[in-house]
Design a protein around this motif. Structure first.
Motif, short mmCIF file in Angstrom:
data_model
loop_
_atom_site.label_atom_id
_atom_site.label_comp_id
_atom_site.label_asym_id
_atom_site.label_seq_id
_atom_site.Cartn_x
_atom_site.Cartn_y
_atom_site.Cartn_z
N ASP A 92 -41.29 0.77 26.66
CA ASP A 92 -41.18 1.08 28.08
C ASP A 92 -42.21 2.14 28.50
OD1 ASP A 92 -40.17 3.35 26.90
OD2 ASP A 92 -38.20 3.27 27.87
N GLN A 93 -43.21 2.32 27.66
CA GLN A 93 -44.29 3.25 27.97
C GLN A 93 -45.44 2.52 28.66
OE1 GLN A 93 -43.95 6.68 27.43
NE2 GLN A 93 -41.87 5.86 27.08
N PRO A 94 -46.29 3.23 29.41
CA PRO A 94 -47.41 2.58 30.08
C PRO A 94 -48.31 1.85 29.08
CG PRO A 94 -47.10 4.78 30.96
CD PRO A 94 -46.19 4.66 29.77
N GLN A 95 -48.76 0.66 29.47
CA GLN A 95 -49.66 -0.12 28.64
C GLN A 95 -50.97 -0.39 29.38
OE1 GLN A 95 -48.12 -3.55 26.47
NE2 GLN A 95 -46.04 -2.99 27.05
N THR A 96 -52.06 -0.31 28.64
CA THR A 96 -53.36 -0.63 29.21
C THR A 96 -53.53 -2.14 29.21
OG1 THR A 96 -54.31 1.43 28.39
CG2 THR A 96 -55.85 -0.31 29.02
N VAL A 97 -53.83 -2.70 30.37
CA VAL A 97 -53.95 -4.15 30.54
C VAL A 97 -55.23 -4.43 31.32
CG1 VAL A 97 -52.83 -6.23 31.40
CG2 VAL A 97 -51.44 -4.33 30.60
N ASP A 98 -55.86 -5.55 31.01
CA ASP A 98 -57.08 -5.91 31.72
C ASP A 98 -56.83 -6.03 33.22
OD1 ASP A 98 -59.96 -7.21 30.97
OD2 ASP A 98 -59.14 -8.11 32.78
N THR A 99 -57.80 -5.59 34.00
CA THR A 99 -57.69 -5.64 35.46
C THR A 99 -57.38 -7.03 35.97
OG1 THR A 99 -59.26 -3.81 35.66
CG2 THR A 99 -58.90 -5.15 37.62
N GLU A 100 -57.93 -8.04 35.33
CA GLU A 100 -57.72 -9.44 35.72
C GLU A 100 -56.24 -9.80 35.68
OE1 GLU A 100 -60.14 -13.48 34.70
OE2 GLU A 100 -59.52 -12.26 33.00
N ILE A 101 -55.55 -9.40 34.62
CA ILE A 101 -54.13 -9.71 34.48
C ILE A 101 -53.30 -8.92 35.48
CG2 ILE A 101 -52.14 -9.41 32.94
CD1 ILE A 101 -53.94 -10.21 30.62
N VAL A 102 -53.62 -7.65 35.64
CA VAL A 102 -52.88 -6.84 36.62
C VAL A 102 -53.01 -7.43 38.01
CG1 VAL A 102 -52.70 -4.57 37.71
CG2 VAL A 102 -53.13 -4.72 35.26
N SER A 103 -54.21 -7.86 38.37
CA SER A 103 -54.43 -8.44 39.69
C SER A 103 -53.61 -9.71 39.89
CB SER A 103 -55.92 -8.76 39.87
OG SER A 103 -56.16 -9.41 41.10
N LEU A 104 -53.58 -10.59 38.88
CA LEU A 104 -52.81 -11.82 39.00
C LEU A 104 -51.31 -11.53 39.13
CD1 LEU A 104 -54.58 -14.15 36.41
CD2 LEU A 104 -54.55 -14.40 38.90
N ILE A 105 -50.82 -10.58 38.35
CA ILE A 105 -49.40 -10.22 38.43
C ILE A 105 -49.06 -9.69 39.82
CG2 ILE A 105 -47.68 -8.56 37.63
CD1 ILE A 105 -48.87 -8.89 34.82
N GLU A 106 -49.94 -8.87 40.37
CA GLU A 106 -49.65 -8.30 41.69
C GLU A 106 -49.76 -9.34 42.80
OE1 GLU A 106 -48.21 -5.33 42.09
OE2 GLU A 106 -48.20 -5.60 39.92
N GLN A 107 -50.65 -10.30 42.67
CA GLN A 107 -50.69 -11.39 43.65
C GLN A 107 -49.41 -12.21 43.58
OE1 GLN A 107 -54.70 -13.47 44.23
NE2 GLN A 107 -55.09 -12.31 42.36
N ALA A 108 -48.96 -12.48 42.35
CA ALA A 108 -47.71 -13.23 42.18
C ALA A 108 -46.52 -12.42 42.66
CB ALA A 108 -47.52 -13.61 40.71
N ARG A 109 -46.56 -11.11 42.48
CA ARG A 109 -45.47 -10.25 42.94
C ARG A 109 -45.31 -10.34 44.46
NH1 ARG A 109 -43.36 -5.64 40.48
NH2 ARG A 109 -45.26 -5.30 39.25
N ALA A 110 -46.42 -10.34 45.17
CA ALA A 110 -46.37 -10.43 46.63
C ALA A 110 -45.71 -11.74 47.06
CB ALA A 110 -47.77 -10.32 47.22
N VAL A 111 -46.05 -12.84 46.37
CA VAL A 111 -45.44 -14.13 46.69
C VAL A 111 -43.97 -14.13 46.30
CG1 VAL A 111 -45.52 -16.61 46.27
CG2 VAL A 111 -47.66 -15.31 46.45
N SER A 112 -43.64 -13.49 45.19
CA SER A 112 -42.25 -13.39 44.76
C SER A 112 -41.41 -12.67 45.81
CB SER A 112 -42.16 -12.66 43.42
OG SER A 112 -40.82 -12.53 43.00
#
Length: 347
Positions: A92-112
């Motif tokens: 449950d600690q912060p994880q470093t993730v590629d910007t590409e993945i973060v962007s896709l998750i956030e786009q999907a979050r908005a649709v969710s």
């Protein structure tokens, strides 16, 4: 039909069965360059033309390299992919993730959020529980559904910044299948545009984007299949007169389901209830300038069904065509955005 390499079970998991979209052309083949092959568990077809000379072999190689790169980033079927390494980290600690993945998750979050949580990238535990990842349905009890729901919900995934995410539930897992193929379309079209190609049609597993026109000025024309489980019949033709980019993404329920004791169970699960949807909407086509968002929205609107879906589409300004099945009849319903879409006809 839409399958994707992002998850070896995605054909069943997300119910993203695209009504086969194919080009209809009367232009001489020598006028259009064509590339095709296998990628992401399905096929791809690319048609383009350019007044300048294009190195077809180099273009094909670049496309192959990009498919491999996306696979290594987003595929849930391979443990060494970036998204699966994130999923495997039980912390449950912060994880470093590629910007590409973060962007896709956030786009999907908005649709969710726009779907009131019906659409959610973390729903995989429910598909496994129901048996949709196998060849036999196993309707679970209310208690087991409730337990599985503890590990579902994008609200348990915090966006810290462009390169960092935090799971508030270490067991949370993200599946990008429902948005990844649309993203792949956007990446391949970007490769073409970087070479100065402005007239093209890129299709991956039925998901596609067009830009420009055919060599003699004719519009791109796309055939939309009738949503029948036992046959393939032409239902509509989409004629695209506009020359700016337009993506067409379709999700459907009509080919993948289970019939158990006289009851049909759709592969589309509502993340709010943990159960298959019960509405009669069998397909949703979304037309949008962004193929990534179109992909996510087609899944979300299919999850919601016609009544809730049209409300959500109208609120977000999404152009969508809903098809409902009543017995042997198919009825069509459009969002306000579809009626407002200029230089596009569906007949």
């Amino acid at each position: 039909m839409k399958t994707t390499i992002f998850n070896k079970y995605s054909f069943n998991l997300l119910g993203l069965v695209v009504l086969m979209l194919t080009t209809v052309s009367c232009v001489k083949s020598k006028d259009i360059q064509k590339l095709s092959g296998n990628a992401q568990g399905t096929t791809y077809h690319i048609s383009f033309w350019s007044p300048k000379k294009i190195d077809l072999k180099a273009t094909a190689k670049n496309i192959e390299v990009e498919f491999a790169r996306i696979d290594k980033q987003l595929s849930n079927y391979r443990p060494d992919s970036a998204i699966e390494q994130f999923n495997a980290m039980l912390s449950d600690q912060p994880q470093t993730v590629d910007t590409e993945i973060v962007s896709l998750i956030e786009q999907a979050r908005a649709v969710s959020i726009a779907s009131n949580g019906c659409y959610d990238l973390t729903i995989k535990p429910l598909f496994e529980l129901w048996g949709f990842t196998k060849e036999a349905l196993s309707p679970p009890t209310e208690a087991t559904i409730k337990a599985a729901m503890n590990n579902v919900g994008l609200g348990q995934l915090e966006h810290l910044d462009a390169n960092h995410l935090r799971k508030h539930n270490p067991d949370l897992k993200v599946d990008l299948s429902s948005i990844g193929q649309g993203y792949s379309v956007s990446r391949i079209t970007s490769l073409l545009e970087q070479q100065g190609i402005k007239d093209y049609m890129v299709e991956i597993g039925g998901e596609l984007q067009t830009r420009g026109q055919k060599p003699e000025g004719q519009p791109w024309r796309i055939a939309l299949e009738k949503p029948l489980s036992g046959e393939r019949t032409l239902h509509k033709i989409i004629t695209i007169q506009r020359t700016t980019p337009l993506a067409i993404m379709t999700s459907g329920t009509y080919r993948h389901y289970f019939d158990v004791d006289g009851k049909r169970y759709s592969h589309i699960l509502d993340a709010r209830t943990g159960k298959p949807v019960t509405h009669t909407t069998v397909s949703v086509s979304v037309l949008h300038t962004d193929p990534t968002l179109a992909d996510a929205w087609s899944t979300a609107l299919l999850c919601l069904g016609k009544d809730e879906g049209i409300k959500a589409a109208n609120k977000a300004g999404i152009a969508a065509l809903f098809i409902e099945q009543q017995g042997e009849e198919f009825n069509e319903f459009s969002s306000d955005g579809l009626a407002k879409l200029e230089q596009v006809s569906i007949k």
